[in-house]
Design a protein around this motif. Structure first.
Motif, PDB file in Angstrom:
ATOM      1  N   TRP A 128      10.732  13.598  -7.756  1.00 51.41           N
ATOM      2  CA  TRP A 128      10.338  15.012  -7.890  1.00 51.41           C
ATOM      3  C   TRP A 128       8.908  15.266  -7.426  1.00 51.41           C
ATOM      4  CZ3 TRP A 128       6.156  15.983 -10.894  1.00 51.41           C
ATOM      5  CH2 TRP A 128       5.799  15.020 -11.830  1.00 51.41           C
ATOM      6  N   GLU A 129       8.115  14.224  -7.385  1.00 49.68           N
ATOM      7  CA  GLU A 129       6.728  14.417  -6.945  1.00 49.68           C
ATOM      8  C   GLU A 129       6.611  14.529  -5.431  1.00 49.68           C
ATOM      9  OE1 GLU A 129       5.780  10.838  -9.281  1.00 49.68           O
ATOM     10  OE2 GLU A 129       3.882  11.853  -9.695  1.00 49.68           O
ATOM     11  N   GLY A 130       7.681  14.114  -4.716  1.00 46.13           N
ATOM     12  CA  GLY A 130       7.637  14.109  -3.258  1.00 46.13           C
ATOM     13  C   GLY A 130       8.220  12.798  -2.769  1.00 46.13           C
ATOM     14  N   VAL A 131       7.682  12.313  -1.648  1.00 44.28           N
ATOM     15  CA  VAL A 131       8.165  11.035  -1.118  1.00 44.28           C
ATOM     16  C   VAL A 131       6.979  10.070  -1.091  1.00 44.28           C
ATOM     17  CG1 VAL A 131       9.219   9.856   0.841  1.00 44.28           C
ATOM     18  CG2 VAL A 131       9.845  12.225   0.336  1.00 44.28           C
ATOM     19  N   ASP A 132       7.133   8.943  -1.748  1.00 40.40           N
ATOM     20  CA  ASP A 132       6.125   7.885  -1.632  1.00 40.40           C
ATOM     21  C   ASP A 132       6.611   6.914  -0.570  1.00 40.40           C
ATOM     22  OD1 ASP A 132       4.624   8.976  -3.676  1.00 40.40           O
ATOM     23  OD2 ASP A 132       5.540   7.733  -5.228  1.00 40.40           O
ATOM     24  N   LEU A 133       5.697   6.519   0.300  1.00 37.95           N
ATOM     25  CA  LEU A 133       6.031   5.509   1.309  1.00 37.95           C
ATOM     26  C   LEU A 133       5.270   4.247   0.930  1.00 37.95           C
ATOM     27  CD1 LEU A 133       5.703   7.615   4.582  1.00 37.95           C
ATOM     28  CD2 LEU A 133       7.812   6.899   3.436  1.00 37.95           C
ATOM     29  N   ARG A 134       5.998   3.143   0.798  1.00 34.48           N
ATOM     30  CA  ARG A 134       5.316   1.905   0.435  1.00 34.48           C
ATOM     31  C   ARG A 134       5.441   0.899   1.553  1.00 34.48           C
ATOM     32  NH1 ARG A 134       7.559  -0.060  -4.469  1.00 34.48           N
ATOM     33  NH2 ARG A 134       8.923  -1.151  -3.032  1.00 34.48           N
ATOM     34  N   LEU A 135       4.297   0.492   2.058  1.00 29.77           N
ATOM     35  CA  LEU A 135       4.263  -0.558   3.077  1.00 29.77           C
ATOM     36  C   LEU A 135       4.008  -1.874   2.352  1.00 29.77           C
ATOM     37  CD1 LEU A 135       1.964   1.293   5.613  1.00 29.77           C
ATOM     38  CD2 LEU A 135       4.332   0.623   6.055  1.00 29.77           C
ATOM     39  N   THR A 136       4.764  -2.908   2.723  1.00 31.52           N
ATOM     40  CA  THR A 136       4.604  -4.188   2.046  1.00 31.52           C
ATOM     41  C   THR A 136       4.469  -5.312   3.065  1.00 31.52           C
ATOM     42  OG1 THR A 136       5.875  -3.427   0.159  1.00 31.52           O
ATOM     43  CG2 THR A 136       5.652  -5.805   0.395  1.00 31.52           C
ATOM     44  N   SER A 137       3.488  -6.161   2.833  1.00 29.88           N
ATOM     45  CA  SER A 137       3.323  -7.365   3.625  1.00 29.88           C
ATOM     46  C   SER A 137       3.698  -8.546   2.756  1.00 29.88           C
ATOM     47  CB  SER A 137       1.861  -7.491   4.082  1.00 29.88           C
ATOM     48  OG  SER A 137       1.644  -8.781   4.600  1.00 29.88           O
ATOM     49  N   SER A 138       4.605  -9.406   3.241  1.00 28.77           N
ATOM     50  CA  SER A 138       5.011 -10.534   2.398  1.00 28.77           C
ATOM     51  C   SER A 138       4.914 -11.875   3.107  1.00 28.77           C
ATOM     52  CB  SER A 138       6.434 -10.312   1.883  1.00 28.77           C
ATOM     53  OG  SER A 138       7.271  -9.907   2.916  1.00 28.77           O
ATOM     54  N   THR A 139       4.372 -11.888   4.312  1.00 27.46           N
ATOM     55  CA  THR A 139       4.331 -13.164   5.031  1.00 27.46           C
ATOM     56  C   THR A 139       2.922 -13.599   5.422  1.00 27.46           C
ATOM     57  OG1 THR A 139       4.688 -11.943   7.066  1.00 27.46           O
ATOM     58  CG2 THR A 139       6.633 -12.942   6.060  1.00 27.46           C
TER      59      THR A 139
ATOM     60  N   ARG B 263       0.853  -1.168   0.000  1.00 25.71           N
ATOM     61  CA  ARG B 263       0.000   0.000   0.000  1.00 25.71           C
ATOM     62  C   ARG B 263       0.893   1.222   0.000  1.00 25.71           C
ATOM     63  NH1 ARG B 263      -5.252   1.706   3.347  1.00 25.71           N
ATOM     64  NH2 ARG B 263      -5.956  -0.398   2.872  1.00 25.71           N
ATOM     65  N   MET B 264       0.534   2.186  -0.815  1.00 25.27           N
ATOM     66  CA  MET B 264       1.392   3.353  -0.958  1.00 25.27           C
ATOM     67  C   MET B 264       0.729   4.587  -0.362  1.00 25.27           C
ATOM     68  SD  MET B 264       3.649   4.301  -4.099  1.00 25.27           S
ATOM     69  CE  MET B 264       2.644   5.035  -5.368  1.00 25.27           C
ATOM     70  N   LEU B 265       1.515   5.369   0.370  1.00 25.49           N
ATOM     71  CA  LEU B 265       1.069   6.689   0.800  1.00 25.49           C
ATOM     72  C   LEU B 265       1.921   7.700   0.053  1.00 25.49           C
ATOM     73  CD1 LEU B 265       0.653   6.253   4.661  1.00 25.49           C
ATOM     74  CD2 LEU B 265      -1.151   6.550   2.976  1.00 25.49           C
ATOM     75  N   ARG B 266       1.288   8.676  -0.579  1.00 23.41           N
ATOM     76  CA  ARG B 266       2.031   9.680  -1.360  1.00 23.41           C
ATOM     77  C   ARG B 266       2.082  10.982  -0.571  1.00 23.41           C
ATOM     78  NH1 ARG B 266       1.607   9.703  -7.584  1.00 23.41           N
ATOM     79  NH2 ARG B 266       3.825   9.643  -7.136  1.00 23.41           N
ATOM     80  N   LEU B 267       3.311  11.479  -0.373  1.00 26.30           N
ATOM     81  CA  LEU B 267       3.514  12.711   0.397  1.00 26.30           C
ATOM     82  C   LEU B 267       4.179  13.747  -0.487  1.00 26.30           C
ATOM     83  CD1 LEU B 267       3.595  10.264   2.510  1.00 26.30           C
ATOM     84  CD2 LEU B 267       4.906  11.797   3.955  1.00 26.30           C
ATOM     85  N   THR B 268       3.889  15.008  -0.220  1.00 27.58           N
ATOM     86  CA  THR B 268       4.647  16.048  -0.902  1.00 27.58           C
ATOM     87  C   THR B 268       4.842  17.217   0.054  1.00 27.58           C
ATOM     88  OG1 THR B 268       4.891  17.229  -3.001  1.00 27.58           O
ATOM     89  CG2 THR B 268       2.707  17.285  -1.993  1.00 27.58           C
ATOM     90  N   GLY B 269       5.874  18.020  -0.220  1.00 30.02           N
ATOM     91  CA  GLY B 269       6.142  19.193   0.615  1.00 30.02           C
ATOM     92  C   GLY B 269       6.977  18.880   1.835  1.00 30.02           C
TER      93      GLY B 269
END
Ligand code: ATP
Ligand code: MG
Length: 441
Positions: free
Chosen positions: A237-248, A204-210
């Motif tokens: 350049w769009e900001g920082v995307d944070l990606r949370l990943t579940s793999s188990t 799941r991705m959270l998109r941040l900017t600024g």
């Protein structure tokens, strides 16, 4: 020698991943030379993750038979199975099959049903003469191997297993054929191996900017992310995307865990989060303006229409976007936007005063509720004392008030223009949400 090499299977470390571990090997000189982008690797990664198969490594090798055999042998020493793409075709640079057959100690044998299928295909296409010898070559398969049907081209795929359960699936290089064979023939096999309700890889991705990446990291240092989740920082350049990943975890628990993780991150950084999926900030801005019942007009100098392009990229924006002016020359700033010549003369084209006057002009001349003005120095030339390349002034005027600020953006010309556009969108979003908050209190 080859059998021995295949026999060395290292014990796996404690699992962070689902139960079936796969390595991908994409084959082709053109991939190494950078003439072709490895889209097959990316497609396989996504498709296997969705199924709950862990891709633990991707390797790119040349069309050389030794290189292919070496890569497959090493990969089989680590993973349960290996998927290769490329080198299955009828031409002299297609060496995957014999190289891997030799590694497994198998001879090559003609597969009659495939010869028949190729004959039928040749005839059905109305092609003259006999099936070329090179195509017959495609019907040669390693003894003991199984065929993965190719309904989208000539080269059959191959499934070959060793006596320890290690396997190699060979898929074609042509992306359309590879995707078809994967879906038709390989994914169903892997689904059986993975079993019911397997651990899946979900993100799941959270998109941040600024906010710069380092500050995000500072904030998150004090936040505990639910343990099975991995957190990745993806700055751009769009900001920082944070990606949370579940793999188990199996699908349902993975989704619940990702929702919880996303809520925790959001709570800490809410003012910078503009989306929780892969959508453009401009689309969020258009939706926010629509929610407020506001329209927008833009005046762009250094961004040359990038803002207008992004606001109109999604269909159906005409109820929100009134229009805009690319006011690159000062005369256009004056004639089409009404920026006073005295303001230009007193402060220069790149100034908060001119940006504010451009926003006012954009708003009044397009009849919009919100006006945006952008003026700056994208470089490489144009810097003046006190106004280095990257200086961009952005102004927003709304029914609730106006703001005009100077900022500094890093990167080359292209990046400065994109970063400035993103900052302007973030300011519009902030203005639109702030007014909605004011209206509630
Ligand atoms: P063919 O039967 O057409 O010869 P093949 O299995 O032998 O197919 P290659 O000859 O290796 O495959 O590649 C065919 C084409 O597919 C190449 O022109 C290449 O551009 C493209 N291709 C190969 N590998 C990849 C990859 N990993 N990602 C994207 N495109 C690829
Ligand atoms: Mg090739």
């Amino acid at each position: 020698m080859d059998r021995q090499r295949l026999g060395h299977r290292r014990p796996r470390e404690a699992s962070r991943f689902p139960r079936v571990h796969v390595e991908i090997i994409t084959i082709g000189d053109e991939l190494l030379l950078g003439h072709t982008i490895d889209t097959n690797g990316a497609h396989l990664g996504r498709a296997l993750a969705a199924l709950g198969v862990a891709v633990t490594r991707r390797t790119v090798v040349s069309d050389d038979a030794d290189a292919i055999a070496d890569a497959v042998s090493t990969a089989l020493g680590r993973a349960d199975g290996v998927i290769t793409t490329g080198g299955l075709g009828p031409t002299s640079d297609d060496r995957s099959k014999p190289a891997i057959a030799a590694l497994f100690g198998r001879t090559m044998a003609l597969h009659e049903p495939t010869v028949e299928r190729l004959h039928a295909r040749w005839a059905a296409r109305g092609l003259p003469g006999e099936l070329p010898a090179a195509n017959r070559q495609q019907a040669m398969i390693p003894s003991g191997a199984a065929i993965l049907e190719n309904q989208h081209g000539t080269a059959p795929g191959i499934w070959i297993e060793n006596d320890r359960g290690g396997w190699v699936a060979m898929l074609p290089g042509v992306p359309r054929e590879m995707r078809g064979m994967l879906a038709d023939a390989l994914l169903p096999r892997l689904a059986v191996m993975v079993g019911n309700d397997p651990p899946v890889i979900r993100s799941r991705m959270l998109r941040l900017t600024g906010i710069p990446e380092a500050r995000v990291a500072d904030v998150l240092r004090d936040v505990s992310i639910p343990t099975p989740l991995a957190l990745a920082y993806l700055p751009g350049w769009e900001g920082v995307d944070l990606r949370l990943t579940s793999s188990t975890l199996p699908a349902a628990s993975a989704d619940a865990c990702l929702a919880a993780g996303s809520a925790v991150v959001r709570a800490a950084l809410d003012e910078f989060v503009y989306a929780d999926r892969d959508i453009d900030l401009a689309d969020v801005v258009v939706a926010a303006l629509r929610g407020r019942g506001w329209t927008i007009g833009v005046a762009e100098s250094c961004t040359g229409g990038l803002l207008g392009a992004r606001l109109t990229a999604m269909g159906g924006a005409s109820d929100v976007v009134r229009g805009g002016v690319i006011a690159y020359h000062n005369e256009v700033k004056t004639s089409l936007l009404g920026v006073p010549e005295e303001v230009l003369a007193a402060h220069g084209a790149v100034s908060v005063e001119v940006a504010a006057a451009m926003a006012t002009g954009a708003r009044s001349r397009t009849g919009a509720d919100v006006g945006v003005g952008i003026t700056g120095i994208a470089g490489p030339a144009g810097a003046t004392p006190g106004k280095p390349v990257g200086t961009v002034c952005i102004a927003i005027e709304t029914p609730a008030g106006a703001v005009s600020e100077a900022g500094h953006f890093i990167g080359d010309r292209d990046e400065i223009r994109r970063r400035a556009t993103q900052a302007a969108l973030a300011q519009v979003l902030f203005a639109a949400s702030r007014t909605s908050v004011d209206a509630c209190t």
